[in-house]
Enzyme design. Sequence first.
Site, PDB file in Angstrom:
ATOM      1  N   ARG A 225       0.863  -1.182   0.000  1.00 29.53           N
ATOM      2  CA  ARG A 225       0.000   0.000   0.000  1.00 29.53           C
ATOM      3  C   ARG A 225       0.902   1.235   0.000  1.00 29.53           C
ATOM      4  NH1 ARG A 225      -3.586  -2.764  -1.595  1.00 29.53           N
ATOM      5  NH2 ARG A 225      -5.445  -3.433  -0.477  1.00 29.53           N
ATOM      6  N   HIS A 273      -2.162   0.869  -9.483  1.00 27.10           N
ATOM      7  CA  HIS A 273      -2.788  -0.079  -8.530  1.00 27.10           C
ATOM      8  C   HIS A 273      -3.567  -1.169  -9.284  1.00 27.10           C
ATOM      9  CE1 HIS A 273      -4.337  -0.433  -4.142  1.00 27.10           C
ATOM     10  NE2 HIS A 273      -4.362  -1.613  -4.732  1.00 27.10           N
TER      11      HIS A 273
END
Length: 310
Positions: A225, A273
């Site tokens: 992340r 992502h």
Amino acid sequence: MSADVFLYKADPVRGAEWAALFAAKAPHIEFAQWPYEGDPARVRYLAAWLPPASLSCFPNLEVLFSVGAGINQFDLAAIPPQVALARMVEPGIVGGMVEYVTLATLSIHREWLAYREQQRAATWQARRVRPAGARRVGVLGLGVLAQAVLVQLRGLGFPCAGWSRSQHTIEGVDCYSGAEGLQAFLARTDILVCLLPLTDSTRGILDRALFAVLPRGAALIQCGRGPHLDQNALLEALDSGHLSQAVLDVCEPEPLPAGHPFWQHPRIMLTPHVASMTQPETAVEVVLDNIQRHHSGQVLTGLVERGRGY
Ligand code: NAP
């Protein structure tokens, strides 16, 4: 008696696929997409990327499913204690991550960026090819995704290691754990892959001190992340040549603002992502199995241990 409601609050296009799968596989459950205008008391299950601000309007909610592998976007304190929380562990996410990390590892190993630069400069110049056995891969995290990635990379001949909170034993993988194992793990790692969950203990873990322990010329593949990474520390390490390159699938914020140095950095490969995505077909199988598990008192696949934050 009216059917239980499974409420879906995420990407509506994939939600339509979930709806069709529920209709075919679990017609006894009523599938609804957010925003929901029916009786909130009928909602037993909620699948969400970002949950609603308050869950108190669903008094009979039993299971909250994250549609992603992580749950860091949830405020755990806001989820009533009787609601079980499951992150997404399904073959589609796993397969996507194995592809992405393998691609990134091979592109680093085979110096794809350097050849791209050489092509732009119209330079025909072979660089020495090193065997996979000479490039040591280390994965931060030894969870579901990391273990699948390691099986693949080990099969390609890369010497593999992993680091986790608790000690693991995995055939063909040197396993390190805890603060005491981190330095030795980093010192033997040429390609570092981050596959950690974002928690209070892992936020900012990819920092100056960590990069300094990696061997000179090491590379980073960041699939965890965004907040795992200290961006300035990465830029310094790349610009000083201590790190050779970075493949970043996640960043903070997403998307990065216009003009951010990562966009144009010649040693950074950035993707939006997309390392892996939940696949409706396989995800719905796992969710329906989890609903059965929930009713028969079995442990849910991907059950989140709230105390440890993942
Ligand atoms: P998982 O099965 O829960 O595994 C997490 C691993 O991290 C475990 O091995 C755990 O150690 C380790 N860990 C957690 N906290 C730690 C700490 N403080 N120190 C050392 N190790 C620690 O998770 P997963 O399914 O593999 O997913 C991992 C992460 O990948 C997700 O949380 C998400 O951040 C990221 N992800 C990214 C994408 C993308 O598209 N970029 C897609 C999916 C997932 P133990 O084994 O000891 O518990």
